[in-house]
Design a protein around this motif. Structure first.
Motif, mmCIF file in Angstrom:
data_model
loop_
_atom_site.group_PDB
_atom_site.id
_atom_site.type_symbol
_atom_site.label_atom_id
_atom_site.label_comp_id
_atom_site.label_asym_id
_atom_site.label_seq_id
_atom_site.Cartn_x
_atom_site.Cartn_y
_atom_site.Cartn_z
ATOM 1 N N SER A 1 6.524 20.308 -15.956
ATOM 2 C CA SER A 1 7.009 20.157 -14.591
ATOM 3 C C SER A 1 8.510 20.414 -14.527
ATOM 4 C CB SER A 1 6.711 18.733 -14.135
ATOM 5 O OG SER A 1 7.745 18.239 -13.328
ATOM 6 N N ASN A 2 8.943 21.106 -13.484
ATOM 7 C CA ASN A 2 10.373 21.390 -13.414
ATOM 8 C C ASN A 2 11.193 20.135 -13.144
ATOM 9 O OD1 ASN A 2 12.472 23.484 -13.492
ATOM 10 N ND2 ASN A 2 12.906 22.638 -11.466
ATOM 11 N N ARG A 3 10.589 19.157 -12.455
ATOM 12 C CA ARG A 3 11.305 17.891 -12.259
ATOM 13 C C ARG A 3 11.527 17.225 -13.616
ATOM 14 N NH1 ARG A 3 11.093 16.594 -6.673
ATOM 15 N NH2 ARG A 3 9.717 18.076 -5.673
ATOM 16 N N HIS A 4 10.561 17.390 -14.519
ATOM 17 C CA HIS A 4 10.719 16.870 -15.871
ATOM 18 C C HIS A 4 11.747 17.687 -16.651
ATOM 19 C CE1 HIS A 4 6.579 14.660 -16.078
ATOM 20 N NE2 HIS A 4 7.334 14.272 -15.079
ATOM 21 N N TRP A 5 11.634 19.009 -16.560
ATOM 22 C CA TRP A 5 12.578 19.866 -17.294
ATOM 23 C C TRP A 5 14.013 19.520 -16.916
ATOM 24 C CZ3 TRP A 5 11.499 22.081 -21.538
ATOM 25 C CH2 TRP A 5 10.324 22.816 -21.762
ATOM 26 N N SER A 6 14.221 19.212 -15.633
ATOM 27 C CA SER A 6 15.579 18.941 -15.174
ATOM 28 C C SER A 6 16.160 17.722 -15.894
ATOM 29 C CB SER A 6 15.523 18.721 -13.669
ATOM 30 O OG SER A 6 16.729 18.218 -13.209
ATOM 31 N N ASN A 7 15.374 16.642 -15.981
ATOM 32 C CA ASN A 7 15.837 15.453 -16.717
ATOM 33 C C ASN A 7 15.895 15.730 -18.217
ATOM 34 O OD1 ASN A 7 16.051 13.756 -14.456
ATOM 35 N ND2 ASN A 7 13.843 13.401 -14.491
ATOM 36 N N TYR A 8 14.918 16.503 -18.682
ATOM 37 C CA TYR A 8 14.830 16.807 -20.105
ATOM 38 C C TYR A 8 16.056 17.583 -20.580
ATOM 39 C CZ TYR A 8 12.981 19.058 -24.333
ATOM 40 O OH TYR A 8 12.801 19.526 -25.601
ATOM 41 N N GLU A 9 16.444 18.570 -19.775
ATOM 42 C CA GLU A 9 17.582 19.389 -20.192
ATOM 43 C C GLU A 9 18.868 18.576 -20.203
ATOM 44 O OE1 GLU A 9 17.267 23.122 -17.774
ATOM 45 O OE2 GLU A 9 17.533 23.858 -19.822
#
Lengths: 179, 472
Positions: free
Chosen positions: B220-228
């Motif tokens: 999920s891009n919402r996850h990628w955003s926090n992940y990055e």
């Protein structure tokens, strides 16, 4: 699709990062709230295309760091200067200089735990079940396909209208996903 | 306006093409197929051929450690005046090797060196396994290892606390933090790639295990955003961490009064040496692996070339430090200091000093030449010699400084015992066993990161779906 299961959302598949980015811009402009984009890697510029704000993970890391440094300094002061003061080589019982290296390491340790914990918390992970993970085609989301999902819970959602919007973004494959 | 454009067109500057990070224009899907195949196919024969001896050597380590714990530290060659011998040499050597992994994963990430994506996963795994090998030595050299928990501030009925004014105590915190943060960093990077393996798995057990460790990652891009953001912070804290770890290791020596150890140049000199030896080990591991696992398009000749350049740079810093040490010894005017260095050059261990000098200072100078950087056999041999040289550096610092200090009546000669030698060989067994298990069961390339640096992943590139000739 069976009739007794509740629909989770509508899923649209795309072939390239550019396609999904343009689709995300359109969905954002249409004012949806409960939707997401699923990609095999983070796409540069997607946060902007989705209208996401800067991630809050930094605050968790920062709080972790502050806790780590404070813990280190207090711990060393407590051990060597307060609870059991012991003279070693005529050195002061507590000195911020000799206490610095372990406190520095604890700052780093707690920052790392803070930011990973924060990331997990904000992402609501670990999660061992997700409606999308049951979906056969969705397995390609970690391989080389790009997906956009609008949840049925979104106030703007209506099956016909939303499908039309996604068709207009150029998706080659659109289908419903069960809860 | 249109006419003007037409006139200018032939004179428009040609766009400089960057060498691609993944060769042969491989697609995003090819990368996951190729890397996952290593964990999915039949176990290759060469893997068993490497695993069996490694495993036997690891068993040898187990025997040596049991023997040492039951008999005592006297089974090692350490004795007056050389109270630190192969235990601390091997500790510093192994932990130094780990540093290249963190340099690649953290420092090169902050410097936006995108080529790191091809090698960072394997290098981080190397870091973790090297730190494990390193950790064995300080834990066991205490003599009464069952009391090692005294090193941590745990309330006891004795009411005693660790003594935080000693650099040895700082080292405990530095090394344990280093190990923990390296594992966290490595695992965070692994999560999206475990999800790849989960989504491809054919058997129930694979699906369950990879699914469990992928923590429900969906991409999920919402996850990628926090992940990055999390990944950036981890890189940001690992950078000062890796610099501090070997600095603190060097303080174990520099804070003492012994000639040859009592030097202010130690922290930066140790860090450069650590990175130098670590890149040696990365090259030793990856040159055969890229061939065995058919990863030549991901770990390209450019990667080898760049790693050779880092080896050259850090090797030259180390060379500078060696010469500066000699100068300071002379310039200090202290007869003990001068003697310590003269003794290194032509004392009874001069062969160790000159091995170090030739492997660490002269040998990397070969990497000035592109022809040599492109010759895999030469690079492979040089990378092994770099690690031999770096082992001798620690030997020179520890043994040569200790064996002759202030009083000639206190002098002695150190020789290792068979237990020292077998324990050291055993740590190689442990290291290679873990590394082989890693490459067989986990994605040894950071797949989602490599995908992210291909032109196919760039929404503004024609390969990423942008209209041809569109704005960049």
């Amino acid at each position: 699709m069976s009739t007794n299961a509740k629909a989770y959302g509508i899923l649209a598949e795309y072939d390239t990062p550019a396609d999904i980015m343009h689709a995300a811009e359109k969905v954002r402009d249409a004012g949806f709230r409960k939707w997401d984009v699923f990609t095999p890697f983070p796409i540069h510029g997607m946060d902007h295309a989705m209208g996401l704000k800067n991630s809050k993970v930094g605050w968790f890391g920062f709080c972790g760091g502050v806790c780590g440094y404070t813990t280190g300094m207090l711990l060393i002061w407590f051990c060597n200067a307060f609870d059991y003061p012991l003279i070693v080589g005529g050195k002061p019982m507590f000195s911020p200089f000799s206490a610095f290296p372990p406190s520095y390491e604890l700052t780093i340790l707690f920052t790392a735990f803070g930011s990973i914990g924060g990331m997990m918390f904000l992402n609501k992970l670990p999660r061992l079940h997700h409606p999308l993970l049951k979906h056969g085609r969705f397995a390609q989301a970690t391989h080389d396909k790009y997906f956009l999902v609008i949840e049925t819970d979104d106030v703007k959602y209506s099956e016909a209208e939303t499908r039309k919007l996604l068709e207009a973004t150029g998706s080659k494959h659109i289908e419903m996903v069960e809860e | 306006m249109a006419a003007e454009k037409q006139i200018q067109a032939p004179f428009a500057p040609a766009e400089l093409a960057r060498e691609p990070l993944v060769n042969n224009n491989r697609s995003v899907g090819w990368i996951s197929d190729q890397v996952s195949a290593i964990t999915e196919g039949k176990t290759p024969t060469w893997w068993w051929a490497a695993f069996v001896p490694s495993f036997l050597m690891m068993c040898l380590l187990g025997c040596m450690l049991i023997y040492k714990c039951s008999v005592g530290v006297g089974v090692w060659g350490n004795n007056h005046p050389t109270m630190w011998g192969w235990d601390i040499i091997n500790f510093v050597w192994w932990i130094g090797i780990g540093h290249a992994g963190t340099l690649i994963s953290a420092i090169l990430f902050l410097l936006r060196q995108k080529w790191r994506t091809g090698v960072n996963r394997a290098a981080e795994a190397m870091t973790i396994f090297a730190v494990m090998c390193a950790g064995i030595y300080p834990a066991l050299h205490t003599g009464r290892e069952w009391l090692d928990w005294f090193l941590f501030p745990i309330p006891t009925s004795n009411s005693l606390w660790p003594q935080f004014r000693s650099p040895l105590m700082w080292d405990v915190f530095a090394v344990s933090t280093y190990f923990t943060v390296s594992c966290l960093f490595w695992y965070t990077g692994l999560v999206p790639d475990l999800a790849i393996l989960r989504d491809r798995s054919k058997t129930k057990i694979r699906k369950f295990l990879y699914g469990l460790f992928a923590l429900g990652w969906t991409g999920s891009n919402r996850h990628w955003s926090n992940y990055e953001k999390c990944y950036l912070i981890l890189a940001g804290v690992s950078t000062p961490l890796v610099l501090s770890v070997h600095s603190i290791v060097s303080l174990d020596f520099a804070v003492s009064q012994l000639p040859g150890w009592h030097t202010t140049i130690f922290p930066p000199y140790f860090v450069a040496g650590a990175i130098f030896s670590g890149f040696g080990m990365v090259l030793t591991l990856l040159i055969p692996l890229r061939k065995m696992c058919k990863l030549e398009d991901i770990i390209t000749m450019r990667h080898i070339d760049l790693m050779c350049k880092v080896t050259l740079a850090t090797g030259s810093i180390v060379g500078y430090a060696y010469i500066m040490e000699l100068f300071i010894a002379w310039y200090s005017g202290s007869p003990y200091e001068r003697y310590a260095f003269l003794n290194r050059i032509h004392g009874p261990y001069a062969w160790g000093y000159w091995t170090m000098m030739s492997c660490n200072v002269l040998l990397p100078q070969l990497f000035w030449f592109k022809k040599i950087r492109q010759n895999l056999l030469v690079v492979f041999i040089a990378s092994i010699l770099v690690n031999i040289g770096m082992w001798f550096e620690r030997f020179v610092i520890i043994v040569i400084s200790l064996h002759r200090d202030f009083l000639p009546s206190n002098w002695g000669y150190f020789a290792p015992t068979w237990v020292d030698i077998c324990t050291f060989l055993g740590t190689f067994g442990l290291f290679f066993t873990l590394f082989l298990l890693f490459m067989r069961f986990l994605p040894m390339i950071a797949v989602s990161e490599v995908k992210g640096v291909t032109p196919q992943a760039d929404p503004h590139h024609s390969l990423g779906g942008a209209p041809e000739g569109g704005p960049h």
